[in-house]
Design an enzyme around this catalytic site. Structure first.
Site, PDB file in Angstrom:
ATOM      1  N   ASN A   7       8.897  -4.918  -0.943  1.00 45.31           N
ATOM      2  CA  ASN A   7       7.628  -4.835  -0.230  1.00 45.31           C
ATOM      3  C   ASN A   7       6.663  -5.593  -1.231  1.00 45.31           C
ATOM      4  OD1 ASN A   7       5.082  -3.822   0.556  1.00 45.31           O
ATOM      5  ND2 ASN A   7       5.944  -2.251   1.576  1.00 45.31           N
ATOM      6  N   ARG A  18      -9.379 -11.242  -5.320  1.00 41.49           N
ATOM      7  CA  ARG A  18     -10.212 -11.923  -5.953  1.00 41.49           C
ATOM      8  C   ARG A  18     -10.602 -13.029  -4.967  1.00 41.49           C
ATOM      9  NH1 ARG A  18     -10.163 -13.186 -11.692  1.00 41.49           N
ATOM     10  NH2 ARG A  18     -11.395 -15.181 -11.209  1.00 41.49           N
ATOM     11  N   HIS A  43       4.032  -4.587   5.117  1.00 44.38           N
ATOM     12  CA  HIS A  43       3.359  -3.599   6.004  1.00 44.38           C
ATOM     13  C   HIS A  43       1.808  -3.726   6.254  1.00 44.38           C
ATOM     14  CE1 HIS A  43       3.525   1.164   6.907  1.00 44.38           C
ATOM     15  NE2 HIS A  43       2.621   0.682   7.348  1.00 44.38           N
ATOM     16  N   GLU A  70       6.805  -3.379   8.808  1.00 47.49           N
ATOM     17  CA  GLU A  70       6.848  -1.972   8.947  1.00 47.49           C
ATOM     18  C   GLU A  70       5.295  -1.912   9.607  1.00 47.49           C
ATOM     19  OE1 GLU A  70       8.981  -0.202   4.885  1.00 47.49           O
ATOM     20  OE2 GLU A  70       6.912  -0.303   4.894  1.00 47.49           O
ATOM     21  N   HIS A 190      10.045   4.657  -0.182  1.00 48.19           N
ATOM     22  CA  HIS A 190       8.838   5.382  -0.580  1.00 48.19           C
ATOM     23  C   HIS A 190       9.089   6.254  -2.289  1.00 48.19           C
ATOM     24  CE1 HIS A 190       4.465   6.426   0.191  1.00 48.19           C
ATOM     25  NE2 HIS A 190       4.801   7.061  -0.469  1.00 48.19           N
TER      26      HIS A 190
END
Length: 237
Positions: A7, A18, A43, A70, A190
């Site tokens: 991910n 920035r 995601h 996702e 996760h």
């Protein structure tokens, strides 16, 4: 071997802090694949606080492994996924103001909604996974709505494992076996990390894919991205 999908949301967060285009998200995705990563996960959220919707389009031509998008299947998200046609879409019931995903789907309560959404993606030949808590009745519901895969929500596992509770993996193993028995593929994600990934992999039957972002990127700050990817690959063999 369990596939490692990375991910890259945290790369986008750093870039956005920035303005500009450093670090370059597309180049990082290319590097991840060159270093052995077997998939790219993003995601996007409605406020685009990390991954922007344009990033999803920019990544499409350079992701030559698996491309996993996702998100909560609101109208804008569904339009994005249908336009890009990634390898996999993972449905996550996150609120718009959620810092990170914090719950899986109630596949019984949201049966009709999920079935309609999944049917639309499957008509377009997009593999569909749904983010779920490790509860057997939820896995039954995942089969009933036509999901190709589940993604086990592993925050509770990671927290328990960090405290020395090895039994915390048992409901995940039971749910994975239930999914297999129902003909559903098993993913997980996760708070998985270098500390807990080997134990999790060894105890979960049929684990096809893990999606890891925050821990892997954080570990890479200390250990180097190429090195960390290879360390995960070694643990997943």
């Amino acid at each position: 071997m369990t596939k490692l999908s990375i991910n890259v949301n945290k790369i986008a967060t750093l870039r956005n802090s920035r303005g500009g285009n450093t670090p370059n998200l597309v180049q990082v995705a290319k590097d991840i694949q060159d270093f052995g990563g077997q998939g790219i996960t993003i995601h996007p959220r409605p406020d685009e606080r990390h991954i922007r919707y344009q990033d999803a389009y920019d990544l499409k031509p350079i992701v030559v492994t698996e491309y996993n998008i996702e998100g909560n299947p609101i109208s804008k998200f569904m339009d994005l996924v249908l336009a890009i046609s990634p390898t996999q879409v993972t449905l996550v019931p996150d609120a718009e103001d959620a810092i990170t995903s914090n719950a899986g789907w109630d596949t019984k309560k949201h049966h009709h909604f999920l079935k309609e959404v999944i049917s639309e993606f499957k008509r377009n030949e997009i593999r569909t996974s749904i983010f779920v808590d490790p509860k057997l009745e939820i896995i039954d519901g995942a089969a009933e709505v036509g999901a190709d895969r589940i993604e086990l929500y592993t925050e509770a596992f990671a927290e328990g494992y960090s405290k020395g509770d090895l039994d915390v993996v048992k409901p995940y193993a039971l749910c994975a076996q239930k999914a297999i028995d129902l003909g559903i593929g098993v993913n997980a994600g996760h708070d998985l990390s270098l500390d807990n990934i080997k134990f999790f992999k060894e105890n979960i039957p049929g684990l096809l894919e893990v999606s890891i972002g925050h821990a892997l990127i954080s570990e890479s700050i200390y250990l180097g991205l190429e090195n960390v990817i290879n360390m995960y690959m070694h643990r997943l063999k």
